[in-house]
Write an enzyme that holds these catalytic residues in place. Structure first.
Site, mmCIF file in Angstrom:
data_model
loop_
_atom_site.group_PDB
_atom_site.id
_atom_site.type_symbol
_atom_site.label_atom_id
_atom_site.label_comp_id
_atom_site.label_asym_id
_atom_site.label_seq_id
_atom_site.Cartn_x
_atom_site.Cartn_y
_atom_site.Cartn_z
ATOM 1 C CD GLU A 50 -3.164 -1.585 -1.648
ATOM 2 O OE1 GLU A 50 -3.278 -0.513 -1.741
ATOM 3 O OE2 GLU A 50 -3.212 -2.246 -0.356
ATOM 4 C CG ASP A 81 -2.003 1.247 1.460
ATOM 5 O OD1 ASP A 81 -2.681 1.420 0.551
ATOM 6 O OD2 ASP A 81 -1.560 1.965 2.149
#
Length: 234
Positions: A125, A53
């Site tokens: 991610e 992320d």
């Protein structure tokens, strides 16, 4: 595992030195709850998702900063948000068929979780983080930037998605000196196709309500409704 990792590596155009990282990136926490005997050798992808992320945010921020040298903070924020939103990252995951490769519990499998946008975005991610640890930041740039570039080109043709939450926040902060908040009112529908209802509030005052297939979409819809009621939507 539905498909061999070699096929996925070919799709990603990445050759892992330590393929265990990719296994971890594809392991949902629910899978470990059902596989007690495998817990010693497998970890869920949550830590990788956390790192991924941050990497995705960093590269998206860098790209829009360099691409729009004369743009202000608000404009840059809108472009970055469009690149890293759940729906965008989920579309990247679908391109590489990450859902079919993800290790899931039987309950999650039966609920249709493989195609759930939030799960796909989280898995993407985690894969980004796995590439970073195994290959370094340059390899991540090579993998991720073409996806971002293609998305930017499409958005420049079609226009940015309207960020109603940012519009509402700017207005409420300017007029009342507080930041609006969002509260979930209801979650309905089957597990694999939920619908969320959210309320936008300024203090204790209800400004609007909205629905959506994800929490983020419902919050955006609530902000849109609030702006309509306040007479401030463009």
């Amino acid at each position: 595992m539905k498909k061999p990792l070699d096929e996925l590596c070919a799709r990603l155009d990445v050759t892992f030195s330590d393929q265990r990282l990719l296994w971890q990136a594809l392991t949902h926490r629910s899978f470990l709850n059902e596989r007690v005997d495998e817990r010693l050798s497998l970890f869920s992808n949550e830590r990788l998702e956390f790192l991924g992320d941050a990497i995705v945010n960093f590269l998206a921020t860098t790209l829009v900063f360099e691409r729009f040298p004369d743009a202000g903070e608000g404009y840059l924020t809108a472009w970055r948000a469009a690149l890293i939103r759940t729906e965008t990252l989920a579309s990247f995951a679908r391109r590489y068929d990450l859902g079919s490769h993800t290790l899931l519990a039987r309950g999650e499998e039966s609920s249709g979780a493989r195609q759930r946008p939030s799960l796909l975005a989280d898995t993407f991610e985690a894969v980004v983080a796995a590439i970073f640890i195994d290959q370094g930041l340059d390899a991540v740039r090579k993998f991720l930037l073409p996806l971002f570039e293609e998305t930017l080109a499409t958005l420049q043709e079609q226009g940015l998605p309207v960020d109603y939450k940012s519009k509402l926040q700017a207005r409420i902060q300017a007029e009342r000196g507080i930041t609006p908040r969002y509260r979930m009112i209801e979650r309905s529908g089957p597990e694999h196709q939920p619908e969320f209802t959210f309320e936008a509030l300024a203090g204790d005052e209800s400004l609007g309500t909205g629905r959506g297939a994800s929490k983020q979409a419902a919050e955006q819809d609530a902000a849109r409704d609030a702006l309509d009621r306040l007479g401030g939507r463009d």
